[in-house]
Every structure is written in C-alpha cells, then in structure tokens.
Design a protein around this motif. Sequence first.
Motif, mmCIF file in Angstrom:
data_model
loop_
_atom_site.group_PDB
_atom_site.id
_atom_site.type_symbol
_atom_site.label_atom_id
_atom_site.label_comp_id
_atom_site.label_asym_id
_atom_site.label_seq_id
_atom_site.Cartn_x
_atom_site.Cartn_y
_atom_site.Cartn_z
ATOM 1 N N UNK A 232 49.070 37.468 33.940
ATOM 2 C CA UNK A 232 47.816 36.765 34.196
ATOM 3 C C UNK A 232 48.056 35.290 34.487
ATOM 4 N N UNK A 233 49.034 34.699 33.800
ATOM 5 C CA UNK A 233 49.355 33.289 34.013
ATOM 6 C C UNK A 233 50.024 33.094 35.375
ATOM 7 N N UNK A 234 51.030 33.914 35.665
ATOM 8 C CA UNK A 234 51.803 33.706 36.893
ATOM 9 C C UNK A 234 50.976 33.960 38.143
ATOM 10 N N UNK A 235 50.039 34.919 38.096
ATOM 11 C CA UNK A 235 49.183 35.187 39.254
ATOM 12 C C UNK A 235 47.870 34.406 39.194
ATOM 13 N N UNK A 236 47.664 33.625 38.132
ATOM 14 C CA UNK A 236 46.442 32.836 37.961
ATOM 15 C C UNK A 236 45.210 33.721 38.183
#
Length: 721
Positions: free
Chosen positions: A280-284
Amino acid sequence: MKDLTRFARQPVALAVVLCCAWGAHAQDPLAPATADPGALSPVVVTGERSGGGVWRGAASIDVVDGESLRDGQAQINLSEGLAGVPGLVIRNRQNYAQDLQISVRGYGARATFGVRGVRLFVDGIPASAPDGSGQVANFPLGGADRIEVVRGPMAALYGASSGGALLLYTEEGQHPAQWRTGMVSGSDGLWRLSTQATGKTGAPKEPGWSYALDVSRFATDGTRPQSAADRTNANLKLTRPHEGGRTVLVLNQHSSFALDPQGLERKDLDNGTLKTDPGAISFNTRKSVAQTQLGLAFEQALGGGHKLELMGYGGQRQVVQYQSIPVSSQTGPNNLGSSGGVIDLDRDYWGWNARWRHQGDWQGGRLSLSAGLASDHQSDQRKGYENFIGSTLGVQGKLRRDEANRASTLDPYVQAEWRSKDLTFMGGVRQTRTEYTSSDRYLGNGDDSGRKTFQATLPVVGVRWQWTPAVQAFASVGKGYEIPTLNEVAYRSGGASGFNTQLNAARSTSAELGLRGRAERFGWNATAFDIRTDDEIVVQNNSGGRATFQNAGRTQRQGLELSGNWRHGPVSLVSALTWMQAEYLDAFQTCARAGCPNVFPRVTVPAGNRIPGLPMQQAFVQATWDTGWAGSRVVFETRHVGRVMVNDQNSDSAVGHTLFNLGVHFKQDRGDWTWREFIRVDNLTDRRHVGSVIVNDGNSRFFEPGLGRKLLVGLEAQRRF
C-alpha cells in the motif's frame, strides 16, 4: 484521466431488559405519525411511524430522528447513530477509501467496498445504482430529519438487491428561519465543520419556497500510515407548495480523497502494531471521488382521494483508484487479460418514477392503493491503466482496459394497504428487470463484450393484529432477488477482465413473525425471521483490490431481534439484541489464496460453514441520565459484537469484543440562541479489536483494526430569526 485528486481537495427485562426498543434514538412510541413525505417517498407504504418501527403496519421499520443522529456525535459516519437498530450490522472500516460495511439480516455482508444488497435513498432519490451498488459517504447527516431502516420481506418492494433499505429524509424549511453551525475535533487529527440553514420565503399566508441547506467538511490523519482522508458534502432542498400539491428540488454534491491502508494479516494484528502493508505504501494506494446529483419531484392531488406523483433525477460520478496489484501480475504473456492497477470510472446516471395513489374509507377501515413504474439507468465509461512507469510505482501507466458498461431497469409495481384499529393487511408485487451490456473497446487481448438480463417477480404480503390495546402481532412473507453488481460481473474466474456471464442472481424467500408492545414508560419489539436463498453470490477470490464472484448454492439465515426503551424520570435505557445463525446449506468450491485457480487449486467449503462477515450476536445498551445541572446529560454506551468469520472456509475469525463509550452533553437556551457542547470518549478501556473484516481476501489480509481509546469534543451554535 481526470485529475480528481486535486478536485476532491477543494473545500465546498432481558439482559438489563435487553428488549428495552429503540426509543431514545427513535420517535416516542406514543408520538403522532410522521407526515407523508409525498413525492419524495420511495415505494413502500409504511403506515404510521413510531418507536421501534411501524406501530400499525406489518413491516419491520425503525425510525431514527435527526436529533439523535447529531446529538453528541461527530456527524461523519452513518455508523455513529444506528448502533441500536436490531438486524443492522454497520461497521466503520477506518478506511475511507472503501466506505462503511453495511448488512441487513445478512444481506450485503460480502461487500469488500461500498454497499451491496441494501438499497439506499436520500429524500426519495436512489443513492444506489441500478446494479445494486451504493455508498453512504454522501448522506447529509447534519441536515437529516430522520432515517428509516426497513428490514424483512417488505424491503423487496424497493426492487432487486433490496435485502433491506436505508431511507434518509432531510429537514424541511420552516418559520422561523434557523441557522446552526458546529465543529468537532478529535484524536488522529480528526475535525469536522458544518453549517445548516433552514427557512421559508414569502409570508405565512402566501408561502414561497422553503429551503434547507447543509454544507460540511471533514478531514483526518487516520489511525494508520496511508489512512488520511478528507471529504466535502453539500445538500440543498427547495420545496414550493401549490394548490393540491408541491414541487421539490434537491441538489447534492460530494467530493472526497482517501488513502487506502488495506487490511492486516493475522501476525500483524496479533503484534498489536497498527501498521500498513508495504504494498500500500509503495503503490501509494488511494481513491478520489467526485459526484453531483440533481433531483426534481412533483405531486398533485386529482380529487376524490387520488394523487399523481412524479420524480426524476440525474447525476455524474467520477472515481479514480490506485491499487497495489504487483507489476508481475500485469505484465508478461500470462497476464494479457489484466486490466492494470488503476481504475478510472466516469458514470452518468438518471432515472424516474411515476406513481398513482389513492386513499379512502372502505369496509370500516382506511384503504391505500398505489401503482407505478420506475426506471433507472447508469452508463459507466471504465478504463484501466498500469500502476507503474518503469520502476516508478503508484503512477498512471499504459492503458489496459477501455469499455462501456451499462445497466438499466424498468420495474412496474402495485401495492395496497387496508388498516383498521385492530387489523392491517399489506401486500404488493414488483416486477423487476435489469439489463447489463458491456462494450469492449480495448481489443488487444480479445473482445470481452457481453450482455445479460436479470428479471423476477417479487410478491410480498403482511398482516398486523391488535392483540390488546398495548400489544400487537405481525407477520410477513415475500420473495427477494439479488443481482450481482456490474463490478462483480467485471472479472472472470482467476481475475481476468471480461464480462462474467456465468454469475447468476440469488433468489430468496423471507419470512418474519413478531410482537411489539408499548406502555407509558416502556416499549418493546421482538421479531423472528427466516431467509432461505438459492444461488447465493459469494466472493470467489479477492486479491490486490480485485474480487471475482460465483454462485454457491443454498444458504439459510435465521435470527431473532429484540429491542425496546424504558424511561423513568431523568433516567432512560435503550437496548437492542440481534442473534443470527447464517450458514451454507450446500458444499461448494472456492479459492483460498491469490493465484487461484490459475496457479493454486480450489478448495471445498463444506455445508454447515458460517457465512463470513456476520456476527452471530450483536448487542447495544445505552443508559442516559439528565442531571438537571447546567442542561447536562450523561450517556453511557455498551456495544458488543460476536465472533466474525473472515472467509468461507471458516479458517480464521475476528474474535468478539465489547466496547464502552462515555459522553457528557450540555445544552443552553439563551433567547434566540441555543448552544450545545459535548465531550465523548470512545472505547474507554482501550480494547484492541477488529472493526471489520475483508471477506475472503486472497492475501489473507482480512483484518481492519478498530479504534483504540479516542477523545471527541464538539460545539454547536443555533440561531432562530
């Protein structure tokens, strides 16, 4: 693709008398009936509304007034004020990218986002699309007059996918004019500002337009990384009477932006860390929504008890969502059918309802008849893009999907109600027909166009008998029909895009039997229900924000709802209990992990397994004490939710929990001004718990953690002119 992110950020005596009904939240059991909302009323004949439901009707309906929805509440989520409605499960995911999780007697539990299987209306205008999907984020809570919660067989008269119905009606402008404004602040950077204005133009003898305006803005930093959100809502209602009728105009606008923290795996939940999945963080992961809607209603008396009612509406909705689907799942020769990891949806929708009504005396009672024709349409321009460019993730990449999806309904219906002092007979039939078409304009991976039609005839009947002046019995039975949404037919088995023509509608038979009573200080309601469904629609696989669905055979839901209210002097008690056994009657095969069935085999779900997403028990108790000091009131709440299975295999579950909330409210009247303040602490004991579950998540990220101990303070000023 439209830059919606920038647009969305713009301002604009059973367990403490557990059958003690929904009185502090609903209308007084001895109060007079609510005025007929006329042209803005949806389909069902509801009769007299009073505490715990319809006192002289044969349906299960609870009415929650606007004051109860607002008093001491943040006025952000519909879940705040409806905890005491039996049979209703409404849970805050703490994820504003996916909306609330709502089910009525088990309908809608499979929804991984938004609302399914439950029809939504605001001032009589559908907030559910023709395919049965909906969302409650645009419900104008600050300007609500009341919410009616319809359960049981009679809900089927609202059409397909009506296992229940939530009907919100906004305030009417009156003399004298009123203005109020309020603010709320709480933990995790939460705040809300809102303003309402109501009144009438013209003189009392020659009234002009009455108006009701509600504008609100909300934002939060969120409880976990990647969970911040903001939302702006505006709702305007204009009403003008004319000889024998009235005209009503409703304008609603909604915009929101939310980051998506996704669910947690069991190990992360047990560690007690409110973390967020690295994907979720890496793909925003995030979602932007913008919606504008206009509705117009007209009613005219024709003489002799006859009335004509016309309603039309239209709107546009735009959604952009970035998912965390891995790059490897979108590229390579084995993933030619992938639609990417970015959803870009533009929806135009419209509809109308034409109805004739007649009321008159007949055979010693009051007879109400209605017949009409309703039609709803949606046209979705859906595109999909890769969510990466080279090594950069979370950005719009190459086009992978381009199609036009359409849904249209045409439903004739007839209803009748005959009511005397001791008896009520209600009945109706609605013939529902929904047509789906999908036109594929991205042919690099083949033509995924398709068409499917769903149709059914839905009869319902009900009766109410006045046993004694203080006790009534009622019963109803009817057919239900739930169609898959356009999103649910959008993916074939394995997650490939393309119209899933193998997915059928679910058909059910629902029955209920109940008793209700009222006395000077006490009101109660007890209802037993049984629902049997064929071709139940279930999640087959859910991974990376993309879910595929299938039919699972027969299911059964049996339950008991108890509710009531008691008041003595300055002390009042409200409580509600729901017990429900929901299980699969047939064994079927499903997917247990991501990559099924292309990489990993299906597994068997045995008959007798519980339907996931539904607690077997749910209880609510609220005690209120008017202290008599400085207009203060102390409110203490207990909310219990039983164990909830997370998947069809019943391999894991969210344990049951009990939360305690405490609030103190103040009210001062000073001439034309009224001031209200409150302070509230939710989850007093800081209990770790699961707020909701993501049903059948293929990555085993089932759990959405609930809030710990949270503080909320609010202030409201009201002026009469």
